[in-house]
Design an enzyme around this catalytic site. Structure first.
Site, PDB file in Angstrom:
ATOM      1  N   LYS A  17      50.222  33.430  32.126  1.00 21.32           N
ATOM      2  CA  LYS A  17      50.816  34.583  31.421  1.00 21.32           C
ATOM      3  C   LYS A  17      52.282  34.720  31.804  1.00 21.32           C
ATOM      4  O   LYS A  17      52.723  34.209  32.844  1.00 21.32           O
ATOM      5  CB  LYS A  17      50.078  35.885  31.758  1.00 21.32           C
ATOM      6  CG  LYS A  17      50.021  36.270  33.252  1.00 21.32           C
ATOM      7  CD  LYS A  17      51.183  37.091  33.771  1.00 21.32           C
ATOM      8  CE  LYS A  17      51.020  37.488  35.234  1.00 21.32           C
ATOM      9  NZ  LYS A  17      52.247  37.842  35.913  1.00 21.32           N
ATOM     10  N   ASP A 151      45.735  41.632  38.345  1.00 21.93           N
ATOM     11  CA  ASP A 151      45.954  40.933  37.066  1.00 21.93           C
ATOM     12  C   ASP A 151      44.672  40.365  36.467  1.00 21.93           C
ATOM     13  O   ASP A 151      44.675  39.908  35.324  1.00 21.93           O
ATOM     14  CB  ASP A 151      46.865  39.702  37.292  1.00 21.93           C
ATOM     15  CG  ASP A 151      48.322  40.069  37.441  1.00 21.93           C
ATOM     16  OD1 ASP A 151      48.655  41.240  37.233  1.00 21.93           O
ATOM     17  OD2 ASP A 151      49.108  39.166  37.776  1.00 21.93           O
TER      18      ASP A 151
HETATM   19  O1  C5P Z   1      46.266  42.927  43.269  1.00 19.37           O
HETATM   20  P1  C5P Z   1      46.784  41.716  43.944  1.00 19.37           P
HETATM   21  O2  C5P Z   1      45.866  41.221  45.029  1.00 19.37           O
HETATM   22  O3  C5P Z   1      47.163  40.618  43.014  1.00 19.37           O
HETATM   23  O4  C5P Z   1      48.121  42.153  44.655  1.00 19.37           O
HETATM   24  C1  C5P Z   1      48.765  41.382  45.644  1.00 19.37           C
HETATM   25  C2  C5P Z   1      49.717  42.288  46.392  1.00 19.37           C
HETATM   26  O5  C5P Z   1      50.779  42.728  45.544  1.00 19.37           O
HETATM   27  C3  C5P Z   1      49.086  43.573  46.902  1.00 19.37           C
HETATM   28  O6  C5P Z   1      48.525  43.378  48.164  1.00 19.37           O
HETATM   29  C4  C5P Z   1      50.255  44.528  46.940  1.00 19.37           C
HETATM   30  O7  C5P Z   1      50.994  44.320  48.114  1.00 19.37           O
HETATM   31  C5  C5P Z   1      51.111  44.081  45.780  1.00 19.37           C
HETATM   32  N1  C5P Z   1      50.892  44.872  44.552  1.00 19.37           N
HETATM   33  C6  C5P Z   1      51.420  46.153  44.484  1.00 19.37           C
HETATM   34  N2  C5P Z   1      51.246  46.895  43.339  1.00 19.37           N
HETATM   35  C7  C5P Z   1      50.590  46.379  42.277  1.00 19.37           C
HETATM   36  C8  C5P Z   1      50.053  45.074  42.335  1.00 19.37           C
HETATM   37  C9  C5P Z   1      50.225  44.341  43.493  1.00 19.37           C
HETATM   38  O8  C5P Z   1      52.043  46.642  45.433  1.00 19.37           O
HETATM   39  N3  C5P Z   1      50.439  47.118  41.170  1.00 19.37           N
END
Ligand code: C5P
Length: 299
Positions: A17, A151
């Site tokens: 994406k 995501d």
């Molecule tokens: O959700 P995901 O595991 O992909 O996110 C990885 C990191 O990115 C999270 O641990 C966080 O630090 C950051 N993040 C965030 N806000 C979001 C998505 C991700 O701070 N909306």
């Protein structure tokens, strides 16, 4: 997700994406950030082969179909791979004890903001739900998907385009007519999503997504190029000289517009058409950019 039967099991394709719009609105008490983002699936895929196993175990083999010299591409422990974690989560939640051997071929670079790992996880949830006849609805799969990453629900849904809010896991499909031709480049080094978010500044007063939504609704699709935004671009540029250099390179190209995708380090440009995208991709490869593709968004 494209899904088909082969001689020894099933094969599925997990798309990458790009984020045409990503506004960080606020920091949340749970450590995540409140977002408003428009994501579009593109014509670059990882492949996953699923072969049923008679015994109760999960086997995962990962192979890389991009240059190993790219930084941040090292394969971690199998147990940490999102495909393995998605498989285990599905087995835990449903009590299913069927075994499977999965071969993942990665074409989408890691640490790039292209959603490769998230897409692989979502494709695994959908494929195994079908293969094991678990009968979970898309809504139920999205709830599991959100536990694997912000995501992941976007890739569980069929929509080629979506407006995603919350921490990225709440999605509203966007009906979009037409395709954008893009060139995407990943510099030598990747970026850590957590590090980029840690360094971002919420932008509650920046332009909202409404303008882009209207353009996408009314067309022509090329006008979307003038409503791009990414609040993570500034922190990514601060953290990575590679991103700054790639941005300078893109400035010099005859692109309609360009920006970072997600938390980077990949960068994309919107081209007039597919031919121009291929031509610019060739030029960037010639200049020594380590990973470049010409792709299109999906209808
Ligand atoms: O959700 P995901 O595991 O992909 O996110 C990885 C990191 O990115 C999270 O641990 C966080 O630090 C950051 N993040 C965030 N806000 C979001 C998505 C991700 O701070 N909306």
């Amino acid at each position: 997700m494209l899904f088909g039967k082969t001689e020894c099991g099933w094969v599925a394709q997990a798309p990458a994406k790009v984020n045409l719009f990503l506004r960080v609105i606020a920091r949340r008490p749970d450590g995540y950030h409140e977002l408003e983002t428009v994501m579009a699936k593109v014509s670059l895929w990882d492949s996953l082969h699923f072969t049923p196993l008679a015994e109760d175990r999960v086997v995962l083999n990962v192979s890389l179909a991009y240059p190993r010299s790219l930084g941040g591409m090292e394969l971690g422990a199998v147990e940490d791979n999102l495909v393995f974690r998605a498989t285990q989560l599905l087995r835990e939640e449903t009590g299913c004890r069927r075994g499977v051997s999965i071969t993942l071929t990665k074409r989408i670079p890691a640490a790039a903001g292209l959603g490769g790992g998230s897409s692989d996880a979502a494709t695994t949830l959908r494929a195994l739900n079908a293969l094991w006849e678990l009968g979970l609805t898309t809504g139920q799969l999205c709830v599991l998907a959100a536990r694997l990453g912000s995501d992941v629900p976007f890739f569980v849904a069929d929509a080629a385009w979506a407006l995603c809010t919350g921490r990225g896991e709440e999605l509203e499909p966007l009906p979009v007519r037409g395709c954008l031709s893009l060139v995407i480049a990943r510099p030598q080094n990747g970026l850590s999503t957590a590090a980029v978010y840690r360094n971002c500044r919420p932008e509650p007063d920046r332009q909202s997504v409404t303008m882009l939504q209207e353009v996408l609704h009314q067309g022509p699709i090329h006008r979307a190029a003038y409503s791009l935004l990414n609040s993570l671009q500034a922190p990514a540029e601060m953290l990575s000289i590679d991103v700054r250099e790639l941005k300078d390179r893109f400035e010099r190209l005859p692109l309609i517009r360009h920006q970072l995708t997600g938390s980077g380090s990949a960068y994309f440009g919107i081209c007039r058409d597919a031919r121009q995208a291929r031509r610019i991709a060739r030029q960037l490869r010639h200049e020594g950019v380590p990973w470049v593709v010409a792709v299109s968004t999906r209808a």
